[in-house]
Design a protein around this motif. Sequence first.
Motif, PDB file in Angstrom:
ATOM      1  N   LEU A 155       0.830  -1.203   0.000  1.00 44.88           N
ATOM      2  CA  LEU A 155       0.000   0.000   0.000  1.00 44.88           C
ATOM      3  C   LEU A 155       0.867   1.257   0.000  1.00 44.88           C
ATOM      4  O   LEU A 155       1.963   1.258   0.547  1.00 44.88           O
ATOM      5  N   SER A 156       0.358   2.306  -0.594  1.00 41.93           N
ATOM      6  CA  SER A 156       1.088   3.567  -0.570  1.00 41.93           C
ATOM      7  C   SER A 156       1.147   4.082   0.863  1.00 41.93           C
ATOM      8  O   SER A 156       0.271   3.783   1.681  1.00 41.93           O
ATOM      9  N   PRO A 157       2.186   4.853   1.236  1.00 39.69           N
ATOM     10  CA  PRO A 157       2.330   5.331   2.617  1.00 39.69           C
ATOM     11  C   PRO A 157       1.110   6.083   3.125  1.00 39.69           C
ATOM     12  O   PRO A 157       0.674   5.893   4.268  1.00 39.69           O
ATOM     13  N   ALA A 158       0.545   6.944   2.279  1.00 41.04           N
ATOM     14  CA  ALA A 158      -0.603   7.749   2.723  1.00 41.04           C
ATOM     15  C   ALA A 158      -1.804   6.852   3.016  1.00 41.04           C
ATOM     16  O   ALA A 158      -2.474   6.985   4.053  1.00 41.04           O
ATOM     17  N   ARG A 159      -2.093   5.932   2.102  1.00 40.74           N
ATOM     18  CA  ARG A 159      -3.234   5.055   2.288  1.00 40.74           C
ATOM     19  C   ARG A 159      -3.000   4.107   3.470  1.00 40.74           C
ATOM     20  O   ARG A 159      -3.910   3.773   4.213  1.00 40.74           O
ATOM     21  N   ARG A 160      -1.768   3.695   3.643  1.00 44.73           N
ATOM     22  CA  ARG A 160      -1.428   2.811   4.754  1.00 44.73           C
ATOM     23  C   ARG A 160      -1.682   3.493   6.098  1.00 44.73           C
ATOM     24  O   ARG A 160      -2.234   2.909   7.028  1.00 44.73           O
ATOM     25  N   SER A 161      -1.302   4.759   6.182  1.00 40.57           N
ATOM     26  CA  SER A 161      -1.493   5.523   7.421  1.00 40.57           C
ATOM     27  C   SER A 161      -2.974   5.715   7.720  1.00 40.57           C
ATOM     28  O   SER A 161      -3.428   5.538   8.866  1.00 40.57           O
ATOM     29  N   GLU A 162      -3.746   6.047   6.680  1.00 42.60           N
ATOM     30  CA  GLU A 162      -5.197   6.220   6.851  1.00 42.60           C
ATOM     31  C   GLU A 162      -5.846   4.926   7.328  1.00 42.60           C
ATOM     32  O   GLU A 162      -6.653   4.911   8.257  1.00 42.60           O
ATOM     33  N   LEU A 163      -5.481   3.828   6.658  1.00 44.75           N
ATOM     34  CA  LEU A 163      -6.098   2.547   6.963  1.00 44.75           C
ATOM     35  C   LEU A 163      -5.751   2.093   8.377  1.00 44.75           C
ATOM     36  O   LEU A 163      -6.608   1.579   9.109  1.00 44.75           O
ATOM     37  N   GLN A 164      -4.523   2.323   8.784  1.00 41.55           N
ATOM     38  CA  GLN A 164      -4.120   1.907  10.130  1.00 41.55           C
ATOM     39  C   GLN A 164      -4.904   2.676  11.197  1.00 41.55           C
ATOM     40  O   GLN A 164      -5.326   2.101  12.211  1.00 41.55           O
ATOM     41  N   GLU A 165      -5.119   3.943  10.947  1.00 48.07           N
ATOM     42  CA  GLU A 165      -5.872   4.762  11.908  1.00 48.07           C
ATOM     43  C   GLU A 165      -7.314   4.281  12.029  1.00 48.07           C
ATOM     44  O   GLU A 165      -7.854   4.132  13.137  1.00 48.07           O
ATOM     45  N   ILE A 166      -7.950   3.998  10.885  1.00 49.93           N
ATOM     46  CA  ILE A 166      -9.343   3.536  10.906  1.00 49.93           C
ATOM     47  C   ILE A 166      -9.455   2.163  11.557  1.00 49.93           C
ATOM     48  O   ILE A 166     -10.344   1.911  12.387  1.00 49.93           O
ATOM     49  N   LEU A 167      -8.546   1.260  11.209  1.00 50.15           N
ATOM     50  CA  LEU A 167      -8.594  -0.090  11.768  1.00 50.15           C
ATOM     51  C   LEU A 167      -8.342  -0.084  13.270  1.00 50.15           C
ATOM     52  O   LEU A 167      -8.939  -0.871  14.017  1.00 50.15           O
ATOM     53  N   SER A 168      -7.461   0.813  13.736  1.00 50.19           N
ATOM     54  CA  SER A 168      -7.209   0.913  15.178  1.00 50.19           C
ATOM     55  C   SER A 168      -8.484   1.336  15.904  1.00 50.19           C
ATOM     56  O   SER A 168      -8.826   0.796  16.965  1.00 50.19           O
ATOM     57  N   ARG A 169      -9.185   2.277  15.303  1.00 47.87           N
ATOM     58  CA  ARG A 169     -10.434   2.753  15.906  1.00 47.87           C
ATOM     59  C   ARG A 169     -11.502   1.650  15.888  1.00 47.87           C
ATOM     60  O   ARG A 169     -12.211   1.436  16.879  1.00 47.87           O
ATOM     61  N   LEU A 170     -11.573   0.925  14.750  1.00 51.82           N
ATOM     62  CA  LEU A 170     -12.540  -0.163  14.660  1.00 51.82           C
ATOM     63  C   LEU A 170     -12.250  -1.257  15.688  1.00 51.82           C
ATOM     64  O   LEU A 170     -13.160  -1.810  16.315  1.00 51.82           O
ATOM     65  N   ALA A 171     -10.958  -1.549  15.874  1.00 54.33           N
ATOM     66  CA  ALA A 171     -10.581  -2.604  16.818  1.00 54.33           C
ATOM     67  C   ALA A 171     -11.000  -2.241  18.238  1.00 54.33           C
ATOM     68  O   ALA A 171     -11.511  -3.080  18.998  1.00 54.33           O
ATOM     69  N   VAL A 172     -10.797  -0.972  18.590  1.00 56.12           N
ATOM     70  CA  VAL A 172     -11.194  -0.524  19.934  1.00 56.12           C
ATOM     71  C   VAL A 172     -12.702  -0.617  20.102  1.00 56.12           C
ATOM     72  O   VAL A 172     -13.219  -1.090  21.129  1.00 56.12           O
ATOM     73  N   GLU A 173     -13.439  -0.169  19.076  1.00 57.61           N
ATOM     74  CA  GLU A 173     -14.900  -0.187  19.154  1.00 57.61           C
ATOM     75  C   GLU A 173     -15.439  -1.612  19.208  1.00 57.61           C
ATOM     76  O   GLU A 173     -16.441  -1.890  19.883  1.00 57.61           O
ATOM     77  N   MET A 174     -14.793  -2.535  18.503  1.00 56.78           N
ATOM     78  CA  MET A 174     -15.230  -3.930  18.562  1.00 56.78           C
ATOM     79  C   MET A 174     -14.977  -4.518  19.936  1.00 56.78           C
ATOM     80  O   MET A 174     -15.777  -5.288  20.464  1.00 56.78           O
ATOM     81  N   GLN A 175     -13.851  -4.139  20.543  1.00 59.12           N
ATOM     82  CA  GLN A 175     -13.526  -4.667  21.870  1.00 59.12           C
ATOM     83  C   GLN A 175     -14.475  -4.136  22.946  1.00 59.12           C
ATOM     84  O   GLN A 175     -14.831  -4.836  23.896  1.00 59.12           O
ATOM     85  N   THR A 176     -14.909  -2.888  22.786  1.00 60.33           N
ATOM     86  CA  THR A 176     -15.797  -2.285  23.787  1.00 60.33           C
ATOM     87  C   THR A 176     -17.260  -2.630  23.548  1.00 60.33           C
ATOM     88  O   THR A 176     -18.125  -2.298  24.352  1.00 60.33           O
ATOM     89  N   GLY A 177     -17.520  -3.284  22.394  1.00 66.94           N
ATOM     90  CA  GLY A 177     -18.895  -3.663  22.100  1.00 66.94           C
ATOM     91  C   GLY A 177     -19.680  -2.588  21.400  1.00 66.94           C
ATOM     92  O   GLY A 177     -20.892  -2.735  21.204  1.00 66.94           O
ATOM     93  N   ALA A 178     -19.022  -1.486  21.051  1.00 65.74           N
ATOM     94  CA  ALA A 178     -19.740  -0.378  20.419  1.00 65.74           C
ATOM     95  C   ALA A 178     -20.287  -0.759  19.050  1.00 65.74           C
ATOM     96  O   ALA A 178     -21.264  -0.187  18.580  1.00 65.74           O
ATOM     97  N   LEU A 179     -19.657  -1.751  18.407  1.00 70.67           N
ATOM     98  CA  LEU A 179     -20.106  -2.172  17.081  1.00 70.67           C
ATOM     99  C   LEU A 179     -20.810  -3.516  17.123  1.00 70.67           C
ATOM    100  O   LEU A 179     -20.929  -4.194  16.114  1.00 70.67           O
ATOM    101  N   SER A 180     -21.249  -3.918  18.285  1.00 67.37           N
ATOM    102  CA  SER A 180     -21.913  -5.208  18.429  1.00 67.37           C
ATOM    103  C   SER A 180     -23.109  -5.297  17.494  1.00 67.37           C
ATOM    104  O   SER A 180     -23.967  -4.400  17.471  1.00 67.37           O
ATOM    105  N   GLY A 181     -23.149  -6.384  16.699  1.00 70.44           N
ATOM    106  CA  GLY A 181     -24.251  -6.582  15.762  1.00 70.44           C
ATOM    107  C   GLY A 181     -24.046  -5.888  14.449  1.00 70.44           C
ATOM    108  O   GLY A 181     -24.814  -6.086  13.511  1.00 70.44           O
ATOM    109  N   THR A 182     -23.032  -5.022  14.354  1.00 74.98           N
ATOM    110  CA  THR A 182     -22.779  -4.289  13.110  1.00 74.98           C
ATOM    111  C   THR A 182     -21.730  -4.978  12.247  1.00 74.98           C
ATOM    112  O   THR A 182     -21.838  -5.015  11.028  1.00 74.98           O
TER     113      THR A 182
END
Length: 589
Positions: free
Chosen positions: A543-570
């Motif tokens: 992946l290009s550096p810019a896209r890699r940085s964007e994706l890592q930030e979004i995935l980190s946020r998604l991982a936290v939300e999945m762990q806290t149950g904020a995305l349960s059922g989604t």
Amino acid sequence: MPVLESALAKVLAMPTAAPTLATPALELDAPTAIAGASAPRIDVLIITAVKEEYDEALKVDDGALDAWDKRPGPTGLEVAFRTYQAATGAPMRVALTRALEMRGVAAANSAWPLITAYKPWILAMCGVCAGRRGEVNLGDVVVGSILYTYDTGAIVAEYDNDGTRHERFKGEPGPYRIPAVWQQRAESFMVPADAPWLVLRPRTLEDQGLWLMERLVAGEDPAKHPDRAARCSSWAKVIERLRKLKRVTETGLALTTHGRAYIDEKKLLHPDGLPKPEEFRARVGPLATGNDVVRDPRIFDRLSESMRKVLGVEMEAAAIGAIAHLTDIRMLVMKGVMDHADDDKDDGFKMFAARAAAECLLAFLRNWADLLPGKGEAETAVAPVQTGHPSVDPPAWDTRSIPMTALPLDLIHVLAEEYPDVRDARAVWERAGGKASEVENISRPRDLWQRLWVRSMQGASARPAALLRSALADLPRNSVLIHSLKAMAQPTTAEAAANLITRLEATKSPLHTKGTLELLEDWKEGDGNVSFAAICPALAGHLSPARRSELQEILSRLAVEMQTGALSGTVNVATAAVVEALLAALEAT
């Protein structure tokens, strides 16, 4: 530094008129696969000394996955490339060439630019040698455990009291040894008794002469005997030799007194019939290298004074050892015994000896490919980078010729077991839409089906899926065939990775959580049968550096939300696994 090695280093340091690799910018290593490690341009570089040896090596087909591809090498001289399948299932890439003449310097001059260009793991040589009578037979193969020179060193002149000059030679053999594990493997190496090329082994002049003399004892005319062509094919040479040994008369064809006593003694020692020729053997032992062609009945007596177990004498092997040592790569030399360097020296066994050496060399490397780096198990096929310089590039091995996990050995095994005969294989091939002429007469079923499968993958009229369906018509419950056919409908790891990289890069910036989730879920629907964990390292690295940085930030946020149950059922379980695997790969790189 040994004398030969020092001399070769000086010769190879000299500028030559041949074209060289002038630009250091050319990257000669194969690239990193989308999820694999870098691979060398070739695995094995084989040098031959003369054209006959080169031509015989080109005839080795066992285990070949493609045809020889001949093209000019970096010096403009012809190099032939071919891929063989090792016993581990991994592809073994081979380059073959020949020197312009015999002797070590010519062999070194041929090897050096190819080592520089193609970076082989192993420098090998096959060809012919003279063998030690009583230790090896004509046509046998000597595997060089020690490669050394017997005629390099210093000549010291000494004078006695009356002024008479005496010369004394002080040798500097500079021996090169193969690794202990290679020697041990070579000592256990055996050629199958049914190897098709063994039938090419001629009868010795001694064996033919004994047959002729036996016919004379029996009162028969050997010239008119129905077996003459098969048992005494070198008729004129045999008679010439028997006359030279005074076993038959100078004119006509009758036994002399000496000849009669000789054949009577042989028959006395072998009352059940004269012995058959001894079976072919590959022997391991020292090879002595010199600059001259030798015809000397006592050569091995002299050589054994300094190297007790010497088995062969020839003109190039020590140079191969020296070059391998200078370039820090492995070396392996096998030479077929064409004569015994004595009064019986002739070329009758030359072609077979060259063929036997080539067959044994490639069979040994295929059988023990775990000794090569990266060949211990089936590897991902990688096409080498093409530099754009025809004189440098080997052929671009088509990755389709070897599926992404190497050849499907379980499938090859089933096809070889169920259709071992060429006629049966041809019938299956034709039912799949193939042409009968595409099925070669290869005696070993496993090698036959390896060749057919590769040909099918490369675009033959019998396509892989059709070939599997053709076999399933005979074997409808065979689990290997069923699994293989189902697997063909699934995308490869590389295709899946490339697909997702293209989607991620094509998405407009900035990435959003919802859009990223939808993209991953959509990808899982289409390419979900592929192990996502297997392609994550490739995704993270491409992946290009810019896209890699964007994706890592979004995935980190998604991982936290999945762990806290904020995305349960989604987020479904499959997509959650994708998020976790990709995030881990991004963080690791």
